[in-house]
Design a protein around this motif. Structure first.
Motif, short mmCIF file in Angstrom:
data_model
loop_
_atom_site.label_atom_id
_atom_site.label_comp_id
_atom_site.label_asym_id
_atom_site.label_seq_id
_atom_site.Cartn_x
_atom_site.Cartn_y
_atom_site.Cartn_z
N ARG A 128 0.85 -1.19 0.00
CA ARG A 128 0.00 0.00 0.00
C ARG A 128 0.88 1.24 0.00
O ARG A 128 1.86 1.33 0.74
N TRP A 129 0.47 2.22 -0.83
CA TRP A 129 1.16 3.50 -0.91
C TRP A 129 0.13 4.58 -0.59
O TRP A 129 -0.86 4.75 -1.32
N ARG A 130 0.33 5.30 0.52
CA ARG A 130 -0.60 6.36 0.87
C ARG A 130 0.12 7.45 1.65
O ARG A 130 1.12 7.19 2.34
N ALA A 131 -0.40 8.66 1.51
CA ALA A 131 0.20 9.80 2.20
C ALA A 131 -0.24 9.79 3.67
O ALA A 131 -1.44 9.81 3.96
N ARG A 132 0.72 9.75 4.54
CA ARG A 132 0.41 9.81 5.96
C ARG A 132 0.11 11.25 6.36
O ARG A 132 -0.72 11.51 7.22
N SER A 133 0.81 12.21 5.78
CA SER A 133 0.60 13.63 6.02
C SER A 133 1.15 14.39 4.82
O SER A 133 1.51 13.80 3.80
N GLU A 134 1.20 15.70 4.93
CA GLU A 134 1.74 16.52 3.86
C GLU A 134 3.22 16.25 3.64
O GLU A 134 3.75 16.51 2.55
N TYR A 135 3.86 15.69 4.66
CA TYR A 135 5.32 15.56 4.61
C TYR A 135 5.79 14.11 4.63
O TYR A 135 6.99 13.87 4.53
N GLN A 136 4.90 13.13 4.78
CA GLN A 136 5.32 11.75 4.89
C GLN A 136 4.46 10.84 4.03
O GLN A 136 3.25 11.03 3.92
N LEU A 137 5.14 9.85 3.44
CA LEU A 137 4.46 8.82 2.67
C LEU A 137 4.68 7.48 3.36
O LEU A 137 5.80 7.16 3.77
N GLU A 138 3.61 6.71 3.50
CA GLU A 138 3.71 5.40 4.13
C GLU A 138 3.62 4.32 3.05
O GLU A 138 2.70 4.30 2.24
N ILE A 139 4.60 3.42 3.05
CA ILE A 139 4.62 2.27 2.15
C ILE A 139 4.59 1.03 3.03
O ILE A 139 5.52 0.78 3.80
N SER A 140 3.53 0.26 2.96
CA SER A 140 3.38 -0.92 3.81
C SER A 140 3.49 -2.18 2.98
O SER A 140 3.01 -2.24 1.83
N VAL A 141 4.13 -3.19 3.56
CA VAL A 141 4.29 -4.50 2.92
C VAL A 141 3.70 -5.52 3.88
O VAL A 141 4.20 -5.70 5.00
N ARG A 142 2.62 -6.19 3.44
CA ARG A 142 1.92 -7.13 4.31
C ARG A 142 1.89 -8.51 3.70
O ARG A 142 1.72 -8.68 2.49
N ASP A 143 2.07 -9.49 4.59
CA ASP A 143 1.89 -10.89 4.19
C ASP A 143 0.76 -11.48 5.00
O ASP A 143 0.24 -10.86 5.93
N TYR A 144 0.37 -12.73 4.67
CA TYR A 144 -0.71 -13.41 5.38
C TYR A 144 -0.19 -14.69 6.04
O TYR A 144 -0.87 -15.71 6.06
N GLY A 145 1.02 -14.56 6.58
CA GLY A 145 1.63 -15.69 7.26
C GLY A 145 1.24 -15.77 8.73
O GLY A 145 0.23 -15.21 9.16
N PRO A 146 2.07 -16.44 9.56
CA PRO A 146 1.73 -16.62 10.99
C PRO A 146 1.92 -15.35 11.81
O PRO A 146 1.50 -15.31 12.98
N GLY A 147 2.55 -14.32 11.25
CA GLY A 147 2.78 -13.11 12.03
C GLY A 147 4.00 -13.23 12.94
O GLY A 147 4.77 -14.20 12.87
N VAL A 148 4.16 -12.23 13.81
CA VAL A 148 5.32 -12.16 14.71
C VAL A 148 4.82 -12.07 16.14
O VAL A 148 3.88 -11.32 16.44
N GLU A 149 5.43 -12.83 17.02
CA GLU A 149 5.06 -12.77 18.43
C GLU A 149 5.36 -11.37 18.98
O GLU A 149 6.32 -10.70 18.56
N THR A 150 4.56 -10.98 19.98
CA THR A 150 4.71 -9.63 20.55
C THR A 150 6.11 -9.41 21.12
O THR A 150 6.70 -8.34 20.96
N ALA A 151 6.64 -10.41 21.78
CA ALA A 151 7.97 -10.28 22.39
C ALA A 151 9.07 -10.13 21.35
O ALA A 151 10.17 -9.66 21.66
N GLU A 152 8.78 -10.54 20.10
CA GLU A 152 9.81 -10.50 19.06
C GLU A 152 9.72 -9.26 18.18
O GLU A 152 10.57 -9.06 17.32
N MET A 153 8.72 -8.41 18.39
CA MET A 153 8.44 -7.34 17.44
C MET A 153 9.57 -6.32 17.35
O MET A 153 9.84 -5.79 16.27
#
Length: 717
Positions: free
Chosen positions: A599-624
């Motif tokens: 996903r490519w979207r403007a977070r604000s006037e000065y920042q762009l957010e590029i997100s990369v998502r998968d549909y795997g098992p995810g990451v444990e909270t302690a490992e983040m």
């Protein structure tokens, strides 16, 4: 040997080495500090002991000055009238200085003077021998009453302590209500009337003399000890650590100056012979009209003994001397208020010195404690001897006639002085430095051990990551060289070799980037690049990678951000996205939904957010947060089948921050999402007004042409 030890260093061995080194430094330091503080305390003790010595000498010298003034008084001074001038030629009489009220005395605490003659008769210089006409002596009725009351109190003190029998004769007094009627004065209200001076029996005279001789008897001392409520010196629970050390030093030298001074003071008191003149009234019946003849003077030679001092119970003391005249003895002396004497002669001097701020003073007489002055403002003597504790600073005896007095100073807490405080603070600072230093060394050592282990794992992982594609490339290359595969297989083998070579290229690129980061040689040059251009480059670079993994790539674009510009280094940006996609492919290889979503979207006037998502098992909270650590391989915990070197995500975060952005991890259900934030070029107002959708204008100072990795904050651990 060193290499073997460092290579085999474990956390337990590191803790053991540091503990031994800490003890080796800590114990000698504590011993040195303690020894230095002890020496400083000894010096402070010696300083205060010298001060106590000087105070004792000053008190003794002042008492000796008072005694010298008392010894300067002659025998006749204890009469109401004395002869002025030379007794052989003078014919003028005057009142004695001791007849004044209030009682004049250099000695503090004196209530009044008295005399007991050889016949056992008590008299005081406060009153003349004949009071038939008080006006002759310039005394009125009120003065006579005051003097008689004081004389009676002196008499009662001696009688109550058995120094005089209650029936002891007194000089006559006049009844102030009937001035012409003369009656004797005794201590009791029912005393028989006498018309002239009473005559003492021989037994009374002997009893009066013997009572003064027995003042220093053991029986008198036992009686005083029984009535003493503060206890004995032997009951004091005072340590003598420093005192013993001082005694050992003094034993190696001559007698201390204090003892020498006391001996000199004691030698000043000796018997003396003096010529005395006593003015006596003639017998009233011997002259017509009964007028007394005050000119009758007796001149004689007398021997005067030095003064002696004794306490009378807990309230009074008696200072007395023996005067010998024609083989007969007369006792002359003064009654002293014990509390006033101790307060003004000893306690007051103690309060005026620095000793009062850090020590207590016990005043004892024949080992019985009389007063106890605390170091605080409270000088009460309510504490018992068994309750007094501390370190004995000093103890001294006064010189005669007060030789039975002892002064004892005790210290509850010996001040160490400025040097001691400096040593305490130096010790605290040294201890803090040792603890903090060893904690930092331990932490650094543990980091190095962990880093060494991670590097070993990294070398193993890199070796595996390099060996696997190389083996495959060599195998397929040999098959192609031998001409075994068909034309269809050849094309498949070529694609596989190309894919593996790209994989090798990415791995080598990551390793090279990491090496530059470690040497602070990586240079990031940011420039404005259109978002649309970046999307096209990413699509072309990721298409084959995603397709070969059996995944589908989905791109969700924000139309408003397509014409914006990012301030990025193109090569670093592409490497970041490729690593994020490669990580998503690797950890979602077993997922049911094989999609990589960007996903490519403007977070604000000065920042762009590029997100990369998968549909795997995810990451444990302690490992983040740990997944961004260098050489950390989260995949080893999540799945043993996941390959990797542990540098991809760490490199992603450092490159993102080098370009002024950042990367974070968010858990989704299912899967995980990495969010990359990058700065956008700021549009100028003129460009925005014209609606120009071409190259965006940049505000002044908005671009950073070149940045070093050393200027970027490291990723948090």
């Amino acid at each position: 040997m060193f290499k073997r030890t460092s290579h085999g260093l474990s956390p337990n061995r590191l803790r053991a080495y540091l503990a031994l080194l800490f003890v080796a430094l800590f114990v000698p330091s504590i011993v040195l500090i303690q020894q230095t503080r002890h020496q400083l305390k000894w010096e402070a003790f010696h300083q205060y002991r010298t001060l106590a010595d000087e105070l004792g000498l000053r008190i003794d010298a002042e008492l000796q000055r008072m005694i010298a003034a008392e010894e300067a008084r002659g025998y006749s001074d204890y009469q109401f009238v004395v002869l002025a001038g030379d007794p052989a030629t003078s014919n003028f009489v005057q009142r004695s200085s001791l007849s004044n009220l209030p009682v004049p005395s250099e000695l503090v605490g004196v209530l009044g003077y008295f005399q007991v003659d050889s016949a056992g008769t008590f008299s005081s210089p406060l009153l003349p021998a004949d009071l038939s006409d008080p006006s002759r002596w310039g005394l009125d009725t009120g003065q006579i009453k005051q003097r008689v009351t004081l004389r009676d109190s002196l008499f009662d003190v001696l009688v109550s302590h058995q120094l005089l029998p209650r029936e002891s004769p007194l000089q006559r007094r006049v009844d102030t209500r009937q001035p012409q009627h003369v009656e004797p004065l005794t201590s009791g209200p029912t005393a028989p009337a006498m018309t002239k001076r009473d005559e003492a029996t021989p037994n009374q005279a002997i009893a009066a003399q013997a009572a003064f001789d027995a003042l220093n008897s053991p029986a008198n001392q036992i009686q005083r000890t029984t009535s003493n409520r503060l206890g004995r010196v032997d009951d004091l629970r005072l340590a003598q650590n420093f005192q013993r050390a001082a005694a050992e030093q003094l034993a190696q030298s001559a007698a201390p100056p204090y003892e020498q001074q006391l001996k000199a003071n004691a030698q000043a008191h000796a018997k003396r012979t003096e010529q005395s003149a006593v003015v006596e009234a003639a017998d009233r019946n011997a002259q017509p009209g009964g007028a007394p003849n005050l000119r009758q003077v007796r001149i004689f030679e007398s021997e005067v003994d030095p003064f002696e001092f004794n306490l009378l119970g807990n309230t009074h003391g008696v200072l007395y001397r023996k005067v010998w005249r024609d083989g007969q003895r007369t006792i002359q002396g003064a009654i002293i208020d014990q509390k006033a004497f101790l307060d003004r002669a000893i306690i007051k001097a103690f309060r005026e010195t620095a000793l009062a701020q850090m020590s207590d003073l016990a005043v004892a007489y024949q080992h019985d404690i009389l007063r106890y002055a605390r170091s605080t403002a409270d000088d009460s003597d309510a504490a018992a001897a068994g309750e007094l504790q501390g370190e004995l600073l000093h103890q001294v005896r006064l010189s005669a006639p007060f030789g039975d007095f002892q002064l004892l100073w005790n210290i509850n807490r010996l001040p160490t002085g400025p040097g001691g405080q400096l040593m305490i603070w130096a010790g605290i600072v040294l201890l803090v430095i040792l603890v903090v230093g060893f904690a930092l060394i331990y932490r650094l050592g543990m980091k190095q051990i962990l880093l060494s282990k991670q590097q070993q794992d990294f070398v193993s992982a890199v070796s595996h990551e390099l060996n696997t594609p190389l083996t495959s490339i060599r195998m397929y290359a040999e098959m192609l060289e031998a001409g075994w595969p068909s034309e269809a297989k050849k094309r498949e083998y070529y694609r596989f070799i190309h894919s593996e070579s790209e994989r090798l290229a990415r791995l080598i690129s990551n390793v090279l980037q990491l090496a530059r980061l470690e040497r602070n040689e990586l240079r990031i040059e940011t420039k404005p690049v259109e978002v649309a251009s970046l999307i096209d480059m990413i699509r072309s670079r990721l298409a084959q990678q995603i397709e070969r993994a059996g995944f589908t790539g989905e791109y969700v674009l924000d139309p408003a951000s397509l014409q914006r510009e990012l301030l990025v280094d193109v090569d670093a940006f592409i490497q970041i996205v490729i690593n994020l996609v490669d990580n998503a492919l690797k950890f979602s290889a077993q997922s049911a939904r094989r999609v990589i979503e960007m996903r490519w979207r403007a977070r604000s006037e000065y920042q762009l957010e590029i997100s990369v998502r998968d549909y795997g098992p995810g990451v444990e909270t302690a490992e983040m947060q740990r997944v961004f650590k260098l050489f950390y391989r989260a995949g080893r915990e999540l799945t043993r089948a996941a390959p990797g070197t542990g540098i991809g995500l760490a490199l992603v975060r450092q490159l993102a921050r080098a370009m002024g952005g950042d990367v974070t991890l968010v858990n989704r259900k299912p899967g995980a999402e990495f969010q990359l934030l990058l700065p956008m070029a700021v549009r100028s107002s003129s460009t925005a007004a014209d609606g120009d959708t071409g190259t965006s204008g940049l505000a002044d100072g908005a671009l950073l042409s070149s940045r070093k990795c050393s200027e970027i904050a490291p990723a948090p651990e």
